[in-house]
Structure formats: structure tokens, C-alpha cells
Enzyme design. Structure first.
Site, PDB file in Angstrom:
ATOM      1  CD  GLU A 279      39.195-121.669  63.581  1.00 55.39           C
ATOM      2  OE1 GLU A 279      40.021-120.736  63.659  1.00 55.39           O
ATOM      3  OE2 GLU A 279      37.974-121.482  63.494  1.00 55.39           O
TER       4      GLU A 279
ATOM      5  CD  GLU B  61      31.798-121.035  63.994  1.00 50.79           C
ATOM      6  OE1 GLU B  61      32.286-120.189  64.755  1.00 50.79           O
ATOM      7  OE2 GLU B  61      31.600-120.819  62.790  1.00 50.79           O
TER       8      GLU B  61
ATOM      9  CG  ASP C  66      35.899-123.662  62.662  1.00 46.97           C
ATOM     10  OD1 ASP C  66      36.593-123.653  63.681  1.00 46.97           O
ATOM     11  OD2 ASP C  66      35.970-122.795  61.768  1.00 46.97           O
TER      12      ASP C  66
END
Ligand SMILES: *[C@@H]1O[C@H](CO)[C@@H](O)[C@H](O)[C@H]1NC(C)=O
Length: 277
Positions: free
Chosen positions: A96, A100, A98
Site C-alpha cells: 500500500e 491521507e 498512502d
């Protein structure tokens, strides 16, 4: 039987890995009516209320790519809300990458949280404040993932680089295809000022808007990947000297957390990549 014209369309859709339409290239996976596609697929908005947030994902999976999206974040009091933009593979041992955006009280800065997971393990966080108000307008957020490194950009300015140190025994996401995901959800337990500031539901629904989605990636078909014609530029992209300067500027002035500086958190010693160039 497909006609030759349709076969041509199908194969060119497969080879051309760039996509730019929310109506045809992404699936809304949760939140129902809280995800709204407008402008012939050029824009998408997500909203969050007390009962649910919403999210979407790319139809295709990619093994390496450059993922650009313009986002205008929840304005006003966005405390407790998280707008997520990330790549992820599936399963417990997933990879993953990211970005955010953690909301804040009106007038207080958003935090841009970044992380990398390999084989289900993360713990590689860097966080930033931004040098502009991300709720006033759309800004371009980019994840560039190639075999040498992962680079995060904001309006073309690099904010973070995570290099491939597989040769030194550090895991790197290079074997699992990923989809692109976005979502808007509530995380009042931890998102804002360490969870001290909760979501103000009198301000709901909260809305974040997305536009100009652009993916230049190697589409994964289950057995192999095919790169679009424009793949070469990002596939080999490294930071040139002027990018290095911008990166240093962001890291010096806007980085608010770096796992590589958090010795307390790693009493057995910092992760090995922290001391590798
Ligand atoms: C919110 O604002 C505070 C105070 O300026 C800041 O320390 C924090 O990093 C900001 N972001 C979040 C997500 O709490």
C-alpha cells in the site's frame, strides 16, 4: 463475435493505460448516493454524514504507475474527517502507498499523512503541513511508483521519496498489482490533534471533490502487465537537482513527523532504510 472495430477498441483501451473519467474508469464501492459524478465524468464528489462516508476505486490494477488527481478538501471545520488517496493490493500481506488528509478545526492546518506498506507491514510514516489552503481550490496530488522509488508530489513539488533498498534486504512493493482508491470517512478517534478534537456533526454533510484523475500505469491483467506509450518518462524518473532542492525545502519547513527521526518508537534501532541513501 466481436467485429474488428470492437476488437480494436478493446485492445487499445487495454494498452492505453491513461484514464481520465470517473464515470467509466472507477467503481463507487461504498456510500451509495454520497458519491456523485458530474461534468461528464470529469468530477466526482464524496460526502460524509453521521451514518456513512463514501469511496471509489479504479477498475484496473496496475504494477507501477504515475497517479495524478486533483482534490479540493473538506472546508471549514473538517476535524475528525479523513480524505484518503492511496494505492493498495489485496489480502493480509498487501502492499500500500498512502496519502491521507487529516482534517482540522477551521483555520488550523490539515495534516498530509504518508505511509508505505510492504507485505502487510507499514510503520513508515511521514507527515506534512501544506504551504497553501487545500480547501480553497483544487490541487494536484501525485503518487509516482516505479521500480527504483516511490515519490509523492504536491502540485509538482516532491515532498517525499522512498527508495527501493531490496538489495540491502529492505522489502519494497514491487510484486503485487495495486488499485487506486479514494474515500472520505470519519476517524475522530485519532485523526485530529491526536483524537482530542472530535467531528462536529452539526457541520455535516462534509464534502471533498476530485477532478482530473490521470493514471499512466502498467495495467495488470492477472498474468502480466502492459505499460502505456508514455510509460518511459515516469518509469525511469528520478529527482533532478532542482527537485532535490524543493524536496529539502518541504522537508525542512513543512514536515511535522518522520518515523526515521523517532528513535523512541524503535528502541531496537531505526529501520535500516533510514540510514541508507
Ligand atoms: C491541527 O492543528 C494543530 C495546531 O495547529 C496542529 O498541531 C496539527 O498538526 C493539525 N493537524 C491535525 C490533523 O491535527
Amino acid at each position: 463475435m466481436y467485429s474488428p472495430a470492437i476488437l480494436f477498441l478493446l485492445s487499445s483501451a487495454f494498452i492505453s493505460a491513461s484514464m481520465a473519467n470517473f464515470g467509466t474508469d472507477v467503481d463507487v464501492t461504498w456510500g451509495g448516493q454520497r458519491a456523485v459524478v458530474t461534468n461528464n465524468g470529469q468530477q466526482l464528489s464524496l460526502s460524509l454524514d453521521r451514518s456513512s462516508g463514501a469511496g471509489f476505486q479504479s477498475k484496473q490494477e496496475f504494477l507501477f504507475g504515475k497517479f495524478d488527481m486533483k482534490i479540493k478538501l473538506v472546508h471549514g471545520n473538517s476535524a475528525g474527517t479523513v480524505t484518503a488517496y492511496y494505492l493498495s493490493s489485496q489480502g493480509a500481506l498487501h502492499d500500500e502507498i498512502d496519502m491521507e488528509f487529516l482534517g482540522n478545526l477551521s483555520g488550523q492546518p490539515y495534516t498530509l499523512h504518508t505511509n508505505v506498506y510492504t507485505q502487510g507491514k507499514g510503520n513508515k510514516e511521514q507527515q506534512f503541513h501544506l504551504w497553501f489552503d487545500p480547501t480553497a481550490d483544487f490541487h494536484t496530488y501525485t503518487i509516482l511508483w516505479n521500480p527504483q522509488q516511490i515519490m509523492w508530489y504536491v502540485d509538482g513539488t516532491p515532498i517525499r521519496v522512498y527508495r527501493n533498498h531490496e538489495s540491502s534486504g529492505v522489502a519494497y512493493p514491487s510484486k503485487q498489482a495495486m488499485r487506486m482508491y479514494s474515500s472520505l470517512w470519519d476517524a475522530e478517534d485519532w485523526a485530529t490533534q491526536g483524537g482530542r478534537v472530535k467531528t462536529d456533526w452539526t457541520q455535516a454533510p462534509f464534502t471533498a471533490s476530485f477532478s482530473n484523475v490521470d493514471i499512466n500505469g502498467c495495467v495488470w491483467s492477472g498474468s502480466g502487465s502492459s505499460c502505456g506509450p508514455s510509460s518511459s518518462s515516469w518509469m525511469n524518473q528520478v529527482l533532478v537537482a532542482s527537485d532535490q532542492q524543493k524536496l529539502a525545502w518541504v522537508q525542512k519547513n513543512y514536515m511535522t513527523y518522520n518515523y526515521c527521526s523517532d528513535a523512541q518508537r524503535f528502541p531496537q534501532g531505526l529501520p535500516p532504510e533510514c540510514s541508507l541513501a
